[in-house]
Design an enzyme around this catalytic site. Sequence first.
Site, PDB file in Angstrom:
ATOM      1  N   PRO A 660     -23.206  26.173  33.985  1.00 18.51           N
ATOM      2  CA  PRO A 660     -22.341  25.732  32.883  1.00 18.51           C
ATOM      3  C   PRO A 660     -22.002  26.811  31.858  1.00 18.51           C
ATOM      4  CG  PRO A 660     -24.157  24.194  33.214  1.00 18.51           C
ATOM      5  CD  PRO A 660     -24.416  25.353  34.110  1.00 18.51           C
ATOM      6  N   GLY A 731     -12.056  29.990  38.406  1.00 21.80           N
ATOM      7  CA  GLY A 731     -11.816  31.307  37.815  1.00 21.80           C
ATOM      8  C   GLY A 731     -10.444  31.470  37.195  1.00 21.80           C
ATOM      9  N   GLU A 732      -9.450  30.821  37.766  1.00 22.08           N
ATOM     10  CA  GLU A 732      -8.081  31.014  37.295  1.00 22.08           C
ATOM     11  C   GLU A 732      -7.601  29.881  36.387  1.00 22.08           C
ATOM     12  OE1 GLU A 732      -5.811  32.963  40.951  1.00 22.08           O
ATOM     13  OE2 GLU A 732      -7.281  31.481  41.548  1.00 22.08           O
TER      14      GLU A 732
END
Lengths: 774, 170
Positions: A660, A731-732
């Site tokens: 997290p 990630g994006e």
Amino acid sequence: MNVAARGFSLAMRAVGRVSALLPDGRHDPLSGRPGEIGRDIARLDGPAKVSGGIRYTADRVPARLAYAVTVPSSIAKGRITAVDSSRALAAPGVVLVMTHENAPPMKPTGAYSTLRSPVAAAAMTLPIMNTDRVFWHGQPVAVVVAETQEQAEHAARLVEVSYAAEPAVVTMSDEAAHTPAHSVLEESKTVVGAPHAALADAAVVVRGVYTTPPEHHNALELHATVAAWDGDDLTVHDTSQYPYGVKEMLAKKFGLPPERVHVLAPYIGGGFGGKTTAWPHVALTVAAAGLAGRPVKLVLSRAHTFHMTGGRAPTRSRVTLAADTGGRLTAIVHDALSTCTTDEFAEAAIVPSRHLYATPNLAVHQRVARVDRIQNAFFRGPGVTPGSFALESAMDELACRLGLDPLELRLRNEPARDPVSGRRFTSRHLREAYRLGAEAFRWDERSPAPRATRDGHWLVGQGMAAAINPDAVLVAAVRLRLHADGTVTIHSSTNELGAGTSTAQTQAAAQRLGVPMDRIRFLQGDSDVARTRIPGASAATTTLASAIWNARDRLVRELLTLAKGTDSPLAGRRPDEVETRDEGIFTTGGRGETYWRILERAGREHVEVTGRSAVPYQTVKRGTSTYGAHFAEVRVDEDTGEVRVSRWVGAFDGGRIVSPRQAASQMRGGIIQGIGMALMEETLLDERSGRIVNAGLADYHIPTHADVPDIEVRFVDVPDPQTPLGAKGIGELGIVGVAAAIANAIHHATGTRVRDLPITADKLLQHDGRLGVR
Amino acid sequence: MSGHIPVRLHVNGQAHDLSLDPRVTLLDCLREHLGLTGTKKGCDQGACGACTVLADGERINSCLTPAVQCDGMEIVTIEAMANDELGTRVQDAFLAHDGLQCGYCTSGQICSVVAMLAEHRAGRPSAVTEDLTGPAPLTDVEIRERMAGNLCRCGAYNGIVAAIREVTRT
């Protein structure tokens, strides 16, 4: 073939070329189970990073090292007519000057971005330094190698190159446009229903043209390559997001068996897509090291990262939305234009319009115009990032026209199935993300009218936007070794870009194997480990988890084989009768023993297995995406047009969140890059020469401390039933929709809509007759 | 070698007698000559702060500083932060608040924090300090302004500011 089937076949072709399928119905038993996965821990490589102890590529200083500096072309298109290296060669310390006249032949490779040749990591197919042709302004036309960096930099300025220039096209235009073969793995043109008839009949129609400029990744780590030949063995340290791809590319370029090429890239100082493909300097460093007969290090200067590595292509989107009076979309029409080079990679702004909202009628069409520039590259959220600026701005305009809250408009158009393919989603919790974000932001306290809130000379406004990003499991193999001393090592050729991959995978592996985290070592970035194709695409978490899951299964089989015919309580047990926990293998009845006991009895120092990822069938059949909602507050200076972002909440559906703290940092990082995209980032070209005029961090502005407020991140954190760990790649996702949320907030603050990024003060003052005139 | 200049650098408490090309920056001297690669090159033009080190206690961009200009100066780099009480607390706070991702800007950020706190203690104002007559509290706005010379492309700014808050509280 219908649209859905055609999309499916495209996706299957991409997957089929590279990976195995995980059979339908085989769900990850770890999905949703409590344990190390989901625990809030500090990143494991943190202590080394805060003490300067991590070795990045440019930190390598092998013995007998020579330093290389590239010389950029000063024309955008044409031919090199002469190179005079004599003054450079006469300068102190110069070892050699490499040009197209003396460079060794380098075989052409497929460019990764085209997907025609997924084995190659080369950024482009062009024969750089094996030709007298110049293809873009800033192309490397010579490499100077000297004893020191200072000597090489000095001598590089003494290389005299003469050119025969030809007319070049450096800006995007409709005349040169064509439809590319595909757009981020999907079709470039899709029509559902009868969109144009729907526009004619619609109660409400909004139309807008939205543009985004060229942008550069600007990872703080400069691109660097350190190459050393040892006979026919080639060892390369490289700032690559994709070490295995660089290995294959170099093997092909230099005619070497892949096993002779060793690419090492354990730690990367940020990538964001810019280090997915290998730009020409990688092979040029290898060639120069061959000519010099000694190791060579080439670190691109910051200016040269603009000239010699590609960025995001500019986009122009024409978006038309039609709705009934109840705010239900009746048509989405999105025509997008971008630029490309001979390697036809489209920055496909149409992507979000295909998947975000329910609509019976839809037409999207992506076109690209060829330009004489460096090949454009993947950049965090290819297509979806600029495309979401267009679509999510247009949705805000539609909400204003309808007099409807922009969040309510989105809730009314949340689809039950994919609007194009008609397929169900593996999971989609965007409604929950909207709810979490709106609650944390207190969206319900927002006054509906624009330009209604003022704090001294600041106009205050709030805006929101949705985010979507396709998710995929790719190809990876890991080598998992169980040691008799009670430790486990996991080797992978993927690496740590800062996303927290090694921390998340250690957490997941600990739970998968039932071994404490401090006894697992995750070793990364060595191309020799095994075939791994994770060039980016937010795919590391699920792909590596899949490979480690497979390694665990193989390990169990190996260990049960060792236990066979012994006095082990596991003797004669089948893999489907046991589970891995408490550092060993146990039956559901509780009979079993530790891994170490099995190794000890068998007299083994270690057992090693290779695990390979598999793509879950349902994620291909249905398509899997991540989702999110951004809520932004901005303050606009009434006198100067200055925009400050003052408050932010992002809420995301990324499946189950594995690590997290690192995940929240990833989302914040994407949001901050989105703030840069919205307010300051733009690679500026001299349109006459094709020269980038702001090639440096003093002129190309990225957000700094003073530009960034506290950003609150919430996760839905519900496992996707089809994916490894129940996770999805995030990630994006963070950057997608950010620019629109800011543009929408600026509209709410000022009443002025800017459809052209970045939204700088001059544009606001120009568009808003009331700003700056007090 | 001809044209080289003798220089004595004190780096992390250790003296180095070097003979340097006057073009060698302090950054390249640390990295390529002394093997101290913890300090990073992000732009080589003073725009990103990745190369921040302390010179006689002041934070400087080592990429803009010729090494021969540092003759006799005390240079402190990230490699010595673990020996410093404040440096260690800053490092620990960065870890706890995830004030880093790829780690490339981290050395410069940490050196910058240590010097920035000293500047603030010394009562030096920043561009956003409104009252110049007395000590300004180190608010978030002050922290963000004073740290604005250190870029982080991964976007760890929230964690860095939280780390600084924690260090100043304790």
